[in-house]
Design an enzyme around this catalytic site. Structure first.
Site, PDB file in Angstrom:
ATOM      1  CB  VAL A   1      29.631  15.144  10.254  1.00  0.00           C
ATOM      2  CG1 VAL A   1      29.681  15.733  11.273  1.00  0.00           C
ATOM      3  CG2 VAL A   1      31.012  14.867   9.686  1.00  0.00           C
TER       4      VAL A   1
ATOM      5  CG  HIS B   1      29.992  17.703  16.719  1.00  0.00           C
ATOM      6  ND1 HIS B   1      31.110  17.002  17.268  1.00  0.00           N
ATOM      7  CD2 HIS B   1      29.608  18.201  17.750  1.00  0.00           C
ATOM      8  CE1 HIS B   1      31.394  17.182  18.205  1.00  0.00           C
ATOM      9  NE2 HIS B   1      30.494  18.165  18.735  1.00  0.00           N
TER      10      HIS B   1
ATOM     11  CB  CYS C   1      17.618  32.184   3.164  1.00  0.00           C
ATOM     12  SG  CYS C   1      17.908  30.587   2.068  1.00  0.00           S
TER      13      CYS C   1
ATOM     14  CB  SER D   1      39.736  11.810  21.917  1.00  0.00           C
ATOM     15  OG  SER D   1      39.052  13.067  21.310  1.00  0.00           O
TER      16      SER D   1
ATOM     17  CG  ASN E   1      39.331   4.815  22.803  1.00  0.00           C
ATOM     18  OD1 ASN E   1      40.198   4.467  22.123  1.00  0.00           O
ATOM     19  ND2 ASN E   1      38.436   5.966  22.468  1.00  0.00           N
TER      20      ASN E   1
HETATM   21  P1  OAD Z   1      38.938  12.040  17.833  1.00  0.00           P
HETATM   22  O1  OAD Z   1      39.736  12.019  16.649  1.00  0.00           O
HETATM   23  O2  OAD Z   1      39.301  13.227  18.709  1.00  0.00           O
HETATM   24  O3  OAD Z   1      39.321  10.577  18.743  1.00  0.00           O
HETATM   25  C1  OAD Z   1      39.113   9.552  18.039  1.00  0.00           C
HETATM   26  C2  OAD Z   1      39.186   8.403  19.192  1.00  0.00           C
HETATM   27  O4  OAD Z   1      38.840   6.966  18.706  1.00  0.00           O
HETATM   28  C3  OAD Z   1      40.259   8.218  19.906  1.00  0.00           C
HETATM   29  O5  OAD Z   1      39.960   8.073  21.298  1.00  0.00           O
HETATM   30  C4  OAD Z   1      40.956   6.869  19.305  1.00  0.00           C
HETATM   31  O6  OAD Z   1      41.870   6.203  20.591  1.00  0.00           O
HETATM   32  C5  OAD Z   1      39.765   6.404  19.021  1.00  0.00           C
HETATM   33  N1  OAD Z   1      40.065   5.146  17.919  1.00  0.00           N
HETATM   34  C6  OAD Z   1      40.633   5.073  16.919  1.00  0.00           C
HETATM   35  N2  OAD Z   1      40.511   4.091  16.246  1.00  0.00           N
HETATM   36  C7  OAD Z   1      39.402   3.226  16.785  1.00  0.00           C
HETATM   37  C8  OAD Z   1      38.863   1.990  16.658  1.00  0.00           C
HETATM   38  N3  OAD Z   1      39.023   1.402  15.658  1.00  0.00           N
HETATM   39  N4  OAD Z   1      37.924   1.818  17.390  1.00  0.00           N
HETATM   40  C9  OAD Z   1      37.737   2.439  18.568  1.00  0.00           C
HETATM   41  N5  OAD Z   1      38.153   3.581  18.687  1.00  0.00           N
HETATM   42  C10 OAD Z   1      39.075   4.020  17.888  1.00  0.00           C
HETATM   43  O7  OAD Z   1      37.431  11.866  17.668  1.00  0.00           O
HETATM   44  P2  OAD Z   1      35.857  12.481  18.298  1.00  0.00           P
HETATM   45  O8  OAD Z   1      36.304  11.901  19.817  1.00  0.00           O
HETATM   46  O9  OAD Z   1      35.031  12.127  17.484  1.00  0.00           O
HETATM   47  O10 OAD Z   1      34.158  18.088  16.108  1.00  0.00           O
HETATM   48  O11 OAD Z   1      36.372  13.849  18.302  1.00  0.00           O
HETATM   49  C11 OAD Z   1      35.344  14.638  18.624  1.00  0.00           C
HETATM   50  C12 OAD Z   1      35.190  16.075  17.718  1.00  0.00           C
HETATM   51  O12 OAD Z   1      36.412  16.759  17.787  1.00  0.00           O
HETATM   52  C13 OAD Z   1      34.718  15.825  16.408  1.00  0.00           C
HETATM   53  O13 OAD Z   1      33.403  15.745  16.302  1.00  0.00           O
HETATM   54  C14 OAD Z   1      35.097  17.052  15.691  1.00  0.00           C
HETATM   55  C15 OAD Z   1      36.390  17.050  16.409  1.00  0.00           C
HETATM   56  O14 OAD Z   1      36.999  18.589  16.351  1.00  0.00           O
HETATM   57  C16 OAD Z   1      33.814  19.021  15.285  1.00  0.00           C
HETATM   58  O15 OAD Z   1      34.023  18.896  14.145  1.00  0.00           O
HETATM   59  C17 OAD Z   1      32.899  19.999  15.724  1.00  0.00           C
END
Ligand code: OAD
Length: 256
Positions: free
Chosen positions: A115, A131, A142, A200, A224
């Site tokens: 975001v 998201h 509104c 993740s 990842n």
């Molecule tokens: P997560 O915090 O769930 O996962 C982050 C991922 O990034 C993990 O798989 C880590 O292993 C990986 N990671 C960490 N450092 C990294 C790096 N340097 N390079 C590559 N990967 C790395 O984040 P999201 O998958 O984005 O939703 O989470 C999905 C949603 O969960 C978010 O959008 C949010 C949250 O609830 C809402 O806010 C609606």
């Protein structure tokens, strides 16, 4: 360590070979699906894992509409910090590499759960934010939207219509923006190649997009440091921090 580097090099070679073969067959239709890991090197915390936001905050207290409406002032104070952090953040090597994938015609869309607008700041053109966006606010009555250039000084902020503004992000238990998610599903179904980077795979429906692509015959490449469930359907898993692995991958792909 040496074994890890060799393994990464082999995975990168495999990904490059698959892409070159695909390019010989057709004009590639591809997309990138990103999550919080992509922005970690820009000092924006992830949600899960060590130092993740959900280790520090109870999401029920800060990221549901009920919690938000119960105490908008408290939550706005917290969000104020987040907005400043995001507005000051700069794209890192991973965002820049993802833009290069677009220039190489390997990806036409970035579907992001982030975001933070960092893909747009890096130059990516077709960014689909499933998201929402933390630097945009929306009136709870509104629906008027406003893009912020700095965090609101007066907390909580009110719309001209007299109602509360909220951040224009998807909170827990809320539905995803209809137009964006239906476009994302359409792209996923029609693509030949998908790069899944820094997510993740814990949150649906975004996590199901690579599965749909795979079912339709796409090549799936996962970047990842951790073995997420997407690795089970991946053709190639490039393990490591994406701000490090993506530039190496691009260098390999574009060398003569
Ligand atoms: P997560 O915090 O769930 O996962 C982050 C991922 O990034 C993990 O798989 C880590 O292993 C990986 N990671 C960490 N450092 C990294 C790096 N340097 N390079 C590559 N990967 C790395 O984040 P999201 O998958 O984005 O939703 O989470 C999905 C949603 O969960 C978010 O959008 C949010 C949250 O609830 C809402 O806010 C609606």
């Amino acid at each position: 360590m040496i074994f890890f580097v060799i393994e990464m090099k082999q995975a990168i070679d495999k990904a490059c070979n698959l892409i070159i073969k695909l390019q010989q067959l057709k004009k590639i239709r591809g997309y990138v699906l990103t999550g919080a890991g992509v922005s970690k090197a820009s000092d924006i915390p992830t949600f899960r894992g060590e130092d993740g936001l959900w280790e520090r905050y109870d999401f029920e207290e800060v990221a549901t509409y009920d919690a938000w409406i119960r105490n908008p002032e408290k939550i706005w104070k917290l969000y104020q910090e987040g907005i400043d952090l995001i507005l000051n953040a700069q794209p890192n090597a991973a965002h820049k590499a993802i833009f290069q994938l677009e220039n190489l015609n390997l990806s036409q869309f970035v579907i992001t759960q982030n975001v933070d607008s960092l893909h747009q700041k890096a130059g990516s053109k077709n960014v689909i934010e499933v998201h929402g966006n933390f630097t945009r606010i929306k009136c709870t009555a509104c629906g008027r939207k406003q893009i912020l250039s700095k965090s609101p000084e007066k907390i909580p902020p009110f719309c001209d219509c007299g109602s509360l503004f909220r951040p224009d992000v998807v909170l827990f238990n809320e539905s995803l923006p209809e137009k964006e998610i239906s476009k994302a599903f359409d792209i996923a179904a029609k693509s030949d190649l998908v790069f899944v980077i820094g997510t993740s795979a814990e949150v649906i429906p975004a996590a199901t997009l690579p599965l749909i692509s795979k079912r339709n015959g796409a090549v799936v490449i996962v970047f990842n440091p951790e073995k997420t469930t997407h690795v089970q359907i991946a053709d190639v898993f490039i393990q490591g921090k994406c701000e490090e692995t993506l530039p190496i991958f691009l260098q390999e792909l574009t060398k003569e």
